[in-house]
Scaffold this active site. Structure first.
Site, PDB file in Angstrom:
ATOM      1  N   ASP A   1      27.285  31.694  16.028  1.00 52.58           N
ATOM      2  CA  ASP A   1      26.608  33.051  15.805  1.00 52.58           C
ATOM      3  C   ASP A   1      26.611  33.760  17.201  1.00 52.58           C
ATOM      4  O   ASP A   1      25.484  34.603  17.288  1.00 52.58           O
ATOM      5  CB  ASP A   1      25.364  32.737  15.150  1.00 52.58           C
TER       6      ASP A   1
ATOM      7  N   HIS B   1      20.357  26.154  14.242  1.00 51.78           N
ATOM      8  CA  HIS B   1      20.128  26.698  12.867  1.00 51.78           C
ATOM      9  C   HIS B   1      20.454  25.787  11.825  1.00 51.78           C
ATOM     10  O   HIS B   1      21.532  25.144  11.876  1.00 51.78           O
ATOM     11  CB  HIS B   1      20.219  28.163  12.916  1.00 51.78           C
TER      12      HIS B   1
ATOM     13  N   HIS C   1      21.429  34.191  21.083  1.00 54.50           N
ATOM     14  CA  HIS C   1      21.233  33.996  19.823  1.00 54.50           C
ATOM     15  C   HIS C   1      20.310  32.815  19.873  1.00 54.50           C
ATOM     16  O   HIS C   1      19.044  32.915  19.371  1.00 54.50           O
ATOM     17  CB  HIS C   1      22.274  33.707  19.047  1.00 54.50           C
TER      18      HIS C   1
ATOM     19  N   ASP D   1      21.420  26.591   8.917  1.00 50.87           N
ATOM     20  CA  ASP D   1      22.910  26.857   8.261  1.00 50.87           C
ATOM     21  C   ASP D   1      24.215  26.380   9.096  1.00 50.87           C
ATOM     22  O   ASP D   1      25.236  26.756   8.692  1.00 50.87           O
ATOM     23  CB  ASP D   1      22.950  28.348   7.966  1.00 50.87           C
ATOM     24  N   HIS D   2      23.889  25.701  10.390  1.00 47.93           N
ATOM     25  CA  HIS D   2      24.905  25.255  11.051  1.00 47.93           C
ATOM     26  C   HIS D   2      25.010  23.642  11.220  1.00 47.93           C
ATOM     27  O   HIS D   2      25.910  23.210  11.734  1.00 47.93           O
ATOM     28  CB  HIS D   2      24.692  25.782  12.551  1.00 47.93           C
TER      29      HIS D   2
ATOM     30  N   HIS E   1      24.622  25.427  17.464  1.00 49.00           N
ATOM     31  CA  HIS E   1      23.491  25.583  17.780  1.00 49.00           C
ATOM     32  C   HIS E   1      22.545  25.065  16.669  1.00 49.00           C
ATOM     33  O   HIS E   1      23.096  24.496  15.653  1.00 49.00           O
ATOM     34  CB  HIS E   1      23.082  27.169  18.061  1.00 49.00           C
TER      35      HIS E   1
ATOM     36  N   HIS F   1      30.023  33.472  10.354  1.00 51.64           N
ATOM     37  CA  HIS F   1      29.781  34.115   9.246  1.00 51.64           C
ATOM     38  C   HIS F   1      30.753  35.491   8.839  1.00 51.64           C
ATOM     39  O   HIS F   1      31.371  35.802   9.968  1.00 51.64           O
ATOM     40  CB  HIS F   1      28.336  34.713   9.561  1.00 51.64           C
TER      41      HIS F   1
END
Ligand code: ZN
Ligand code: FE
Length: 254
Positions: free
Chosen positions: A132, A57, A113, A59-60, A55, A170
């Site tokens: 996530d 975001h 999410h 942090d990905h 996805h 995570h």
């Protein structure tokens, strides 16, 4: 067979590097950062062929552009996220089959999410890279989707083989365990797993991958049918999706 290397980055993210030795092809799932990936590629003398994003975001996808620039790899991501995934080359969705050497990797849509969230399932190897959507003892927050969408997504994951290894993005397990125990305090499998989690984390070891069998036994977000959880929530006759929604809401404020 794929070699799977787990790379811990940022505060609690995991990047996964996948390598097929027969074909020498390499992919990386959700590179939050480029440099830790480049370091391991150099160490192993592997060439990066693909980025698989779950996805959009940061942090990905934070490492997408630098990795692409340095390696010339292709970026594969959800068709829904075509306009918000940096460097996307190939847009995929439910049912698409990707290849890494001889390994086939299936794309499954899991909105909730985010609306474009997808997961990557390697059936031969029983490995699910789920970003996530599902965490050990938890699930992703509903930033974009509805509880109905997320519950539908989690049911698709729950239907995969029990031995599926869950490679989530995570290390949230220890925190998630506290919430899980608060809504399912008499679950013996959960209590036993909680001890394992504490032992691993005390040694700074990863709790991931978990297995689908373990999550089906312990993760409250996969267990809205549980009479014990329903009793604590005082929702004896409610629909599964409503129990799920209440759990997600409680976790948001836990
Ligand atoms: Zn996210
Ligand atoms: Fe994340």
């Amino acid at each position: 067979m794929l070699d799977i290397i787990q790379i811990p980055v940022l505060k609690d993210n995991y990047i996964y590097l996948l390598h097929d030795s027969a074909s020498d092809e390499t992919a990386v799932v959700d590179p939050a950062e480029a440099n830790p990936v480049l370091r391991i590629l150099a160490e192993k003398n592997w060439t990066l062929n693909y980025i698989f994003n779950t996805h959009h975001h940061w942090d990905h996808v934070g490492g997408n552009l630098l990795l692409k620039e340095r390696t010339g790899c292709g970026v594969i991501a959800s068709s829904y996220d075509q306009n918000r995934i940096p460097g996307i080359d190939q847009a995929v969705s439910e049912g698409d089959m990707l290849r890494l050497g001889d390994e086939v990797i299936e794309v499954i849509n899991t909105p909730g999410h985010t609306l474009g969230h997808i997961v990557y399932f390697c059936r031969q190897q029983h490995a699910l890279f789920c970003g996530d959507t599902l965490f050990s003892l938890g699930c992703g927050r509903l930033f974009e989707g509805t509880p109905e969408q997320m519950w539908h997504s989690l049911q698709k994951i729950r239907a995969l083989p029990d031995e599926t290894k869950i490679y989530c993005a995570h290390e949230y397990t220890e925190n998630n365990a506290r919430f899980a125990l608060s809504v399912d305090p008499d679950n013996i499998a959960l209590k036993r797993y909680n001890e394992t989690i504490h032992r691993l984390r005390a040694q700074n070891k990863s709790t991931i991958p978990t297995t689908l069998a373990q999550e089906k036994a312990c993760n409250p977000f996969l267990r809205p049918e549980s009479a014990a959880i329903r009793q604590i929530l005082n929702m004896p006759e409610n629909k599964n999706v409503d129990v799920f929604a209440r759990l997600r809401q409680m976790k948001d404020h836990f």
